[in-house]
Motif scaffolding. Structure first.
Motif, PDB file in Angstrom:
ATOM      1  N   ASN A 107       0.849  -1.188   0.000  1.00  0.00           N
ATOM      2  CA  ASN A 107       0.000   0.000   0.000  1.00  0.00           C
ATOM      3  C   ASN A 107       0.884   1.238   0.000  1.00  0.00           C
ATOM      4  N   VAL A 108       0.407   2.291  -0.663  1.00  0.00           N
ATOM      5  CA  VAL A 108       1.163   3.542  -0.751  1.00  0.00           C
ATOM      6  C   VAL A 108       0.217   4.704  -0.498  1.00  0.00           C
ATOM      7  N   ARG A 109       0.713   5.699   0.223  1.00  0.00           N
ATOM      8  CA  ARG A 109      -0.011   6.959   0.355  1.00  0.00           C
ATOM      9  C   ARG A 109       1.006   8.092   0.347  1.00  0.00           C
ATOM     10  N   VAL A 110       0.529   9.276   0.026  1.00  0.00           N
ATOM     11  CA  VAL A 110       1.381  10.452  -0.017  1.00  0.00           C
ATOM     12  C   VAL A 110       0.890  11.451   1.019  1.00  0.00           C
ATOM     13  N   GLU A 111       1.806  11.923   1.847  1.00  0.00           N
ATOM     14  CA  GLU A 111       1.508  12.961   2.831  1.00  0.00           C
ATOM     15  C   GLU A 111       2.519  14.078   2.627  1.00  0.00           C
ATOM     16  N   ASP A 112       2.022  15.252   2.324  1.00  0.00           N
ATOM     17  CA  ASP A 112       2.886  16.383   1.983  1.00  0.00           C
ATOM     18  C   ASP A 112       3.796  15.946   0.829  1.00  0.00           C
ATOM     19  N   GLU A 113       5.099  15.841   1.043  1.00  0.00           N
ATOM     20  CA  GLU A 113       6.014  15.418  -0.035  1.00  0.00           C
ATOM     21  C   GLU A 113       6.568  14.022   0.222  1.00  0.00           C
ATOM     22  N   ASP A 114       6.056  13.337   1.251  1.00  0.00           N
ATOM     23  CA  ASP A 114       6.537  12.008   1.593  1.00  0.00           C
ATOM     24  C   ASP A 114       5.711  10.923   0.913  1.00  0.00           C
ATOM     25  N   VAL A 115       6.422   9.940   0.330  1.00  0.00           N
ATOM     26  CA  VAL A 115       5.770   8.749  -0.220  1.00  0.00           C
ATOM     27  C   VAL A 115       5.947   7.673   0.852  1.00  0.00           C
ATOM     28  N   ILE A 116       4.816   7.186   1.359  1.00  0.00           N
ATOM     29  CA  ILE A 116       4.814   6.265   2.485  1.00  0.00           C
ATOM     30  C   ILE A 116       4.296   4.902   2.033  1.00  0.00           C
ATOM     31  N   VAL A 117       5.066   3.859   2.340  1.00  0.00           N
ATOM     32  CA  VAL A 117       4.644   2.484   2.068  1.00  0.00           C
ATOM     33  C   VAL A 117       4.191   1.906   3.409  1.00  0.00           C
ATOM     34  N   TYR A 118       3.099   1.140   3.354  1.00  0.00           N
ATOM     35  CA  TYR A 118       2.598   0.539   4.591  1.00  0.00           C
ATOM     36  C   TYR A 118       1.920  -0.785   4.288  1.00  0.00           C
ATOM     37  N   LYS A 119       1.800  -1.583   5.366  1.00  0.00           N
ATOM     38  CA  LYS A 119       1.118  -2.878   5.285  1.00  0.00           C
ATOM     39  C   LYS A 119      -0.173  -2.807   6.050  1.00  0.00           C
TER      40      LYS A 119
END
Length: 119
Positions: A107-119
């Motif tokens: 799973n991926v989401r974007v917060e501000d300029e950060d690309v975040i991967v999560y399970k």
């Protein structure tokens, strides 16, 4: 829920990809032309090729006239560097030749300029 910043949005232009890590897992972050981000295990499910050494491209559709092909899905197809297997980034990393097979994804989401991967 485990999550991690894997890159900045400015690190990858639309239609490009980059290698990163999610914990100890080597992951491939892809950005499609529409600006969306996707994350997959950075290993082809055929013989383990490092997918970041491959390319993001498009695909051809069925021909309509002899010798005439139509190019589509530009920037949405991930091609393995070793044997040319192709995976549809926007369709869960499913293999074009066999949609029952797909790359392990995150799973991926974007917060501000950060690309975040999560399970």
């Amino acid at each position: 829920m485990k999550e991690q910043v894997v890159c900045k949005t400015t690190d990858i232009q639309p239609g490009e990809m980059m290698e990163s890590f999610f914990g100890k897992q080597n992951v491939l972050i892809c950005r499609t032309p529409d600006g969306k981000f996707y994350a997959f295990m950075n290993q082809c499910n055929h013989q383990g090729a490092p997918l970041h050494k491959g390319m993001i491209c498009g695909a051809t559709t069925e021909q309509s006239e002899p010798g005439e092909y139509h190019y589509c899905h530009k920037g949405e197809i991930l091609r393995c560097p070793w044997h040319g297997r192709e995976f549809d980034i926007k369709n869960e990393g499913r293999m074009l030749a066999n949609p029952d097979k797909k790359l392990p994804s995150f799973n991926v989401r974007v917060e501000d300029e950060d690309v975040i991967v999560y399970k």
